[in-house]
Design a protein around this motif. Structure first.
Motif, PDB file in Angstrom:
ATOM      1  N   ALA A  58       0.887  -1.326  -0.020  1.00  0.00           N
ATOM      2  CA  ALA A  58      -0.058  -0.111   0.011  1.00  0.00           C
ATOM      3  C   ALA A  58       0.833   1.248   0.166  1.00  0.00           C
ATOM      4  N   ASN A  59       1.990   1.252   0.552  1.00  0.00           N
ATOM      5  CA  ASN A  59       3.015   2.366   0.431  1.00  0.00           C
ATOM      6  C   ASN A  59       4.319   1.817   1.077  1.00  0.00           C
ATOM      7  N   GLY A  60       5.189   2.880   1.209  1.00  0.00           N
ATOM      8  CA  GLY A  60       6.813   2.419   1.228  1.00  0.00           C
ATOM      9  C   GLY A  60       6.707   2.242   2.854  1.00  0.00           C
ATOM     10  N   LEU A  61       6.137   2.780   3.519  1.00  0.00           N
ATOM     11  CA  LEU A  61       6.270   2.368   5.224  1.00  0.00           C
ATOM     12  C   LEU A  61       5.991   0.974   5.106  1.00  0.00           C
ATOM     13  N   ASP A  62       4.943   0.388   4.762  1.00  0.00           N
ATOM     14  CA  ASP A  62       4.320  -0.706   4.834  1.00  0.00           C
ATOM     15  C   ASP A  62       5.703  -1.887   4.220  1.00  0.00           C
ATOM     16  N   THR A  89      17.351  10.816   7.695  1.00  0.00           N
ATOM     17  CA  THR A  89      16.561  10.493   6.795  1.00  0.00           C
ATOM     18  C   THR A  89      15.093  10.827   6.957  1.00  0.00           C
ATOM     19  N   PHE A  90      14.096  10.391   6.081  1.00  0.00           N
ATOM     20  CA  PHE A  90      12.776  10.699   6.331  1.00  0.00           C
ATOM     21  C   PHE A  90      12.242   9.720   7.386  1.00  0.00           C
ATOM     22  N   ILE A  91      11.284  10.301   8.264  1.00  0.00           N
ATOM     23  CA  ILE A  91      11.180   9.525   9.475  1.00  0.00           C
ATOM     24  C   ILE A  91      10.639   8.061   9.256  1.00  0.00           C
ATOM     25  N   ALA A  92       9.980   7.779   7.925  1.00  0.00           N
ATOM     26  CA  ALA A  92       9.323   6.464   7.741  1.00  0.00           C
ATOM     27  C   ALA A  92      10.488   5.386   7.814  1.00  0.00           C
ATOM     28  N   SER A  93      12.073   5.589   7.565  1.00  0.00           N
ATOM     29  CA  SER A  93      12.801   4.406   7.722  1.00  0.00           C
ATOM     30  C   SER A  93      12.997   4.140   9.169  1.00  0.00           C
ATOM     31  N   PRO A 134      20.417   0.685   5.509  1.00  0.00           N
ATOM     32  CA  PRO A 134      20.942   1.822   4.776  1.00  0.00           C
ATOM     33  C   PRO A 134      19.568   2.608   3.786  1.00  0.00           C
ATOM     34  N   VAL A 135      19.690   3.934   3.995  1.00  0.00           N
ATOM     35  CA  VAL A 135      18.656   4.726   3.290  1.00  0.00           C
ATOM     36  C   VAL A 135      19.524   5.429   2.221  1.00  0.00           C
ATOM     37  N   HIS A 136      19.044   5.238   0.777  1.00  0.00           N
ATOM     38  CA  HIS A 136      19.692   5.692  -0.347  1.00  0.00           C
ATOM     39  C   HIS A 136      18.870   7.148  -0.479  1.00  0.00           C
ATOM     40  N   GLU A 160      17.554  -2.454   2.540  1.00  0.00           N
ATOM     41  CA  GLU A 160      17.598  -1.086   1.684  1.00  0.00           C
ATOM     42  C   GLU A 160      16.364  -0.251   1.741  1.00  0.00           C
ATOM     43  N   ASP A 161      16.244   0.917   2.304  1.00  0.00           N
ATOM     44  CA  ASP A 161      15.292   2.034   1.954  1.00  0.00           C
ATOM     45  C   ASP A 161      15.507   2.459   0.804  1.00  0.00           C
ATOM     46  N   ALA A 162      14.644   2.213  -0.440  1.00  0.00           N
ATOM     47  CA  ALA A 162      15.145   2.439  -1.564  1.00  0.00           C
ATOM     48  C   ALA A 162      14.070   3.680  -2.163  1.00  0.00           C
ATOM     49  N   ALA A 163      13.429   4.262  -1.092  1.00  0.00           N
ATOM     50  CA  ALA A 163      12.059   4.876  -1.420  1.00  0.00           C
ATOM     51  C   ALA A 163      12.374   6.173  -2.311  1.00  0.00           C
ATOM     52  N   GLN A 164      13.624   6.612  -2.540  1.00  0.00           N
ATOM     53  CA  GLN A 164      14.020   7.859  -3.228  1.00  0.00           C
ATOM     54  C   GLN A 164      14.990   7.332  -4.361  1.00  0.00           C
ATOM     55  N   ALA A 165      15.187   6.155  -4.448  1.00  0.00           N
ATOM     56  CA  ALA A 165      16.320   5.753  -5.461  1.00  0.00           C
ATOM     57  C   ALA A 165      15.945   4.818  -6.613  1.00  0.00           C
ATOM     58  N   PHE A 185      10.503  -0.014  -1.361  1.00  0.00           N
ATOM     59  CA  PHE A 185      10.312   1.029  -2.400  1.00  0.00           C
ATOM     60  C   PHE A 185       8.861   1.882  -2.034  1.00  0.00           C
ATOM     61  N   SER A 186       9.048   3.451  -2.275  1.00  0.00           N
ATOM     62  CA  SER A 186       7.584   3.902  -2.227  1.00  0.00           C
ATOM     63  C   SER A 186       7.197   4.511  -3.611  1.00  0.00           C
ATOM     64  N   PHE A 187       5.926   4.552  -3.985  1.00  0.00           N
ATOM     65  CA  PHE A 187       5.542   5.063  -4.986  1.00  0.00           C
ATOM     66  C   PHE A 187       4.601   6.479  -4.663  1.00  0.00           C
ATOM     67  N   GLY A 190       5.179  12.104  -5.619  1.00  0.00           N
ATOM     68  CA  GLY A 190       6.480  13.193  -5.712  1.00  0.00           C
ATOM     69  C   GLY A 190       7.587  12.316  -6.041  1.00  0.00           C
ATOM     70  N   LYS A 191       7.880  10.967  -5.929  1.00  0.00           N
ATOM     71  CA  LYS A 191       8.932   9.964  -5.885  1.00  0.00           C
ATOM     72  C   LYS A 191       9.195   9.749  -7.613  1.00  0.00           C
ATOM     73  N   ASN A 192      10.444   9.602  -7.803  1.00  0.00           N
ATOM     74  CA  ASN A 192      10.932   9.378  -9.208  1.00  0.00           C
ATOM     75  C   ASN A 192       9.959   8.632  -9.923  1.00  0.00           C
TER      76      ASN A 192
HETATM   77  C1  PLP Z   1       8.911   8.388   1.030  1.00  0.00           C
HETATM   78  C2  PLP Z   1       9.857   7.668   1.717  1.00  0.00           C
HETATM   79  C3  PLP Z   1       9.319   6.694   2.483  1.00  0.00           C
HETATM   80  C4  PLP Z   1       7.992   5.964   2.866  1.00  0.00           C
HETATM   81  O1  PLP Z   1       7.293   6.271   1.782  1.00  0.00           O
HETATM   82  P1  PLP Z   1       5.701   6.327   1.877  1.00  0.00           P
HETATM   83  O2  PLP Z   1       5.154   5.657   0.675  1.00  0.00           O
HETATM   84  O3  PLP Z   1       5.237   7.523   2.049  1.00  0.00           O
HETATM   85  O4  PLP Z   1       5.203   5.257   3.200  1.00  0.00           O
HETATM   86  C5  PLP Z   1      10.285   5.896   3.368  1.00  0.00           C
HETATM   87  N1  PLP Z   1      11.576   6.276   3.248  1.00  0.00           N
HETATM   88  C6  PLP Z   1      11.960   7.210   2.723  1.00  0.00           C
HETATM   89  C7  PLP Z   1      13.385   7.744   2.600  1.00  0.00           C
HETATM   90  C8  PLP Z   1      11.219   8.082   1.810  1.00  0.00           C
HETATM   91  O5  PLP Z   1      11.641   9.103   1.140  1.00  0.00           O
END
Ligand code: PLP
Length: 371
Positions: A58-62, A89-93, A134-136, A160-165, A185-187, A190-192
């Protein structure tokens, strides 16, 4: 000339009429979850990353939470076992680690590219340490060979937290998502690679993790109405998957556009008041520049100057996780580099919708800044 930080309306328009057409197709088919679009996207995104498996969430945090919870259950990690994560990092990590019932252990970041400082990881490892996350950040892959080596040595998992990569390349040529044991990954729009709403994915070569995460993401159900675990509900829906399939086809091209712009920023912004991130020397085309950060000790002056010149900027991120009210347990800790970045960072516009003239204007305006 007015330059928005990110003009999602403009970017989305460039995918028309394909987006409207594919959404209409899903509506006509009348099947909205666990269907052919989601399965096809999972296949295509795994191939894109260079992994065997992908699971839409459903999202990147999940995605991150499900990976951590899966390893925890499969490998018998205890409540409050530790996961090392960057302090910037963004708090989600960090939230993902807590949600999985594990303990985040913060590690300061590098001054040059703001990624986890791999030289500070080893002293944090103890008998409770189970994984490194690690967060990219900003679109640049962390130094994964060093991190993998440490993990091997101490028997840790690398998540890997690849949500921005999406599409970023590591030192060894692998793509973000294929550099550890599993990746989230997160979609977020605003992500790439962004959906028209929320979405996320897990990629991995680990069949046991993908199967277990799949079960957890569907109420812990192994067979219809048989619940082996206490799960959650986290799925990527057919409409978002169909949208992502269209946008994935152009992702490499769009990332190339970002890289060309970043190259111009690196070579043409020459203002001693502004500090640019380390670009890896000749390897400036490995990052996908989700964000282009600059540092300035007169940040507020810079931002209001740019605003006056109609250039919108953002700050990623103004408060480090360890100083947030939600994380009072960390409030007495100090991470000097993370704190320094939070005080000085400014994100300048960089995305495929910007014209050459707009990039020229941003560069000239930044070079004319005095304080
Ligand atoms: C956006 C992001 C997330 C979380 O993604 P969501 O889809 O908003 O839950 C996690 N980590 C990083 C580094 C992000 O930028």
């Amino acid at each position: 000339m007015k330059i928005k930080y990110l003009d999602l309306q403009k970017i989305t328009q460039t995918f028309e009429p394909d987006l409207s057409r594919t959404i209409k197709h899903v509506i006509d088919v009348g099947w909205f979850l666990y269907g052919s679009e989601t399965h096809a996207f999972e296949r295509e995104f795994a191939d894109f990353c260079g992994t065997s498996y992908c699971l839409g969430t459903a999202n990147g945090l999940d995605a991150l939470t499900l990976i951590l919870k899966s390893y925890k259950d499969l490998l018998g990690w205890k409540a409050d076992d530790e996961v090392i994560v960057p302090a910037f990092t963004f708090i989600a990590s960090i939230e993902a680690i807590n949600r999985a019932g594990l303990r985040p252990v913060l590690c300061d970041v590098r001054t040059d590219d703001f990624l986890i400082d791999e030289t500070l990881i080893e002293p944090l490892i103890n008998s409770h340490t189970k994984a490194i996350l690690p967060v990219h950040l900003y679109g640049k892959v962390c130094r994964m060979s060093t991190i993998r080596l440490l993990a091997q040595q101490y028997g840790l998992k690398v998540i890997e937290d690849a949500a921005q990569a999406h599409g970023a390349i590591a030192e060894d040529g692998k793509r973000a998502g294929a550099c550890g044991d599993a990746a989230g990954f997160s979609f977020y729009p605003g992500k790439n690679l962004g959906a028209l709403g929320d979405g996320g994915a897990i990629v991995t070569n680990d069949k046991a993790v993908i199967d277990y995460a799949n079960e957890l993401a569907n109420y812990g159900m192994s067979r219809k109405y048989v619940h082996e675990e206490k799960g959650i509900n986290s799925r990527l829906d057919e409409i978002q998957a169909a949208v992502l399939r269209i946008k994935l086809k152009r992702l490499d091209y769009d990332n190339k556009c970002r890289q060309k712009m970043a190259y111009r920023y690196f070579t043409e912004i020459r203002n001693k008041k502004l500090e640019l991130p380390y670009n890896g020397g000749v390897k400036w085309d490995e990052s996908v520049y989700h964000i282009f950060p600059i540092l300035c000790s007169k940040r507020d002056t810079l931002r209001s100057y740019l605003k006056e010149k109609d250039i919108e900027t953002l700050i990623h991120y103004p408060i480090p996780p360890h100083l947030q009210k939600a994380y009072q347990e960390f409030n007495n800790l100090s991470f000097p580099v993370a704190e320094h970045i939070c005080r000085n960072q400014v994100s300048i516009p960089l995305n495929q919708s910007l014209s050459e003239e707009e990039i020229n204007y941003i560069i000239t305006t930044l070079n004319d800044f005095v304080c």
